[in-house]
Scaffold this motif. Structure first.
Motif, short mmCIF file in Angstrom:
data_model
loop_
_atom_site.label_atom_id
_atom_site.label_comp_id
_atom_site.label_asym_id
_atom_site.label_seq_id
_atom_site.Cartn_x
_atom_site.Cartn_y
_atom_site.Cartn_z
N LEU A 12 0.82 -1.22 0.00
CA LEU A 12 0.00 0.00 0.00
C LEU A 12 0.85 1.27 0.00
N ALA A 13 2.16 1.10 -0.17
CA ALA A 13 3.08 2.20 0.09
C ALA A 13 2.93 3.38 -0.87
N ILE B 254 -1.05 9.14 2.85
CA ILE B 254 -1.56 8.78 4.17
C ILE B 254 -3.04 9.09 4.31
N GLY B 255 -3.51 10.14 3.62
CA GLY B 255 -4.93 10.47 3.69
C GLY B 255 -5.82 9.38 3.13
N ALA C 109 13.74 4.85 6.36
CA ALA C 109 13.89 3.53 6.98
C ALA C 109 14.77 3.61 8.22
N THR C 110 15.84 4.39 8.13
CA THR C 110 16.70 4.59 9.29
C THR C 110 15.94 5.29 10.41
N ALA C 111 15.16 6.30 10.03
CA ALA C 111 14.35 7.02 11.02
C ALA C 111 13.37 6.08 11.70
N ALA D 26 8.34 4.09 8.32
CA ALA D 26 8.44 2.81 7.63
C ALA D 26 7.52 2.78 6.42
N GLN D 27 6.32 3.31 6.58
CA GLN D 27 5.37 3.34 5.46
C GLN D 27 5.96 4.11 4.28
N ARG D 28 6.60 5.25 4.57
CA ARG D 28 7.21 6.05 3.50
C ARG D 28 8.36 5.30 2.85
N SER D 29 9.15 4.60 3.66
CA SER D 29 10.34 3.93 3.12
C SER D 29 9.99 2.80 2.17
#
Length: 290
Positions: free
Chosen positions: A28-29, A33-34, A156-158, A208-211
């Motif tokens: 779903l990446a 987010i909306g 991903a690091t974040a 994580a979702q963004r990565s």
């Protein structure tokens, strides 16, 4: 059933929950987010993350951290093959090599991670210092990851750092509540730590979702690596923990970090290869009828 076996089974179930959540989030990446917050499938992924976290916490009641923490690498081992199967292709050879090196490196780091005779907790001053440092680090990583064309490994690091700091805070809250009862939550330090856990867990999930927009393997490997490294760093800097084994332990940790870095690099290359379409063989035109 013995306590160590119970801990192992709980760890395996926890990793399976995290892996399933990661696979769903990766599929779903590409959605903003909306849109995600209106999708039941995304909330299922969030619930699976919660189940994985809960099982991990329970596992710590049956086994030591040195036994429980290394099982986190199962998330990577399980998630990449499942994602490949759902995408309709086999796990590439370079992906398998990347997974093996990342897992081996991470296990090496965890085996020499510092321990103390007792379970230490953060003081108020340490807690505030940690939260300020975490805010700076996460803001910086988030800004780098938001730059158009930047690597997905920044968020991903974040994500890994967010979850690692959250783990350190969870230890402090758990120890205080176990020793003092629920009344400990009325203490300002414990209350701030509990609120910070919720905020960091949410931030980690969103990072994580963004990565995962760039694929699953490399971002999941980086976050899986950054999580215990961040927690171990906090332990050594604030809680008096040390790398076990002296000089040899330090060499193992460095070698593990190097192996994990190579593994992440291979997984990144694998994702780039998957995004490049295969060349189409030229077709010979049929001769014109005379």
């Amino acid at each position: 059933m013995s306590a160590p076996i119970t801990a192992v089974l709980l760890c395996a179930a926890s990793a399976a929950g995290y892996a399933a959540a990661a696979v769903l989030q990766e599929r779903l990446a590409q959605r903003p987010i909306g849109v995600l917050v209106r999708m039941p499938l995304w909330w299922l992924a969030i619930a699976l993350n919660g189940v994985g976290a809960g099982l991990h916490v329970v596992a710590l009641r049956y086994g030591p951290l040195s036994l429980v923490q290394p099982f986190g690498v199962l998330t990577l081992v399980l998630a990449v093959p499942v994602a490949a199967a759902l995408a309709g292709h086999a796990v590439a050879r370079i992906e398998r090599r990347g997974i093996v090196l990342t897992v081996a490196g991470l296990v090496g780091i965890l085996l020499v991670a510092g321990t103390t005779n007792g379970i230490a907790v953060l003081s108020t001053a340490q807690l505030l210092s940690l939260l300020m440092a975490a805010a700076v680090v996460l803001t910086t990583l988030g800004a780098w990851g938001a730059v158009p064309g930047s690597s997905v490994l920044w968020p991903a690091t974040a994500a890994g750092v967010s979850f690692g700091v959250s783990s350190a805070l969870t230890q402090t809250v758990a120890v205080r509540v176990t020793g003092e009862g629920l009344g400990a939550l009325l203490d300002s330090t414990v209350a701030v730590a509990a609120l910070a856990i919720a905020a960091l867990s949410t931030a980690g999930t969103l990072f994580a979702q963004r990565s995962y927009r760039g694929g699953l393997g490399a971002p999941l490997a980086v976050s899986t690596l950054a999580n215990p490294v961040a927690a171990a760093t906090i332990g050594m800097l604030l809680l008096g923990e040390q790398i076990t084994g002296g000089g040899a332990g330090a060499l193992i940790a460095v070698a593990g970090a190097g192996a994990a870095a190579v593994g992440v690099s291979l997984l990144t290359r694998a994702q780039i290869d998957l995004r490049i379409p295969a060349p189409v063989a030229p077709q010979l035109s049929e001769p014109c009828p005379s």
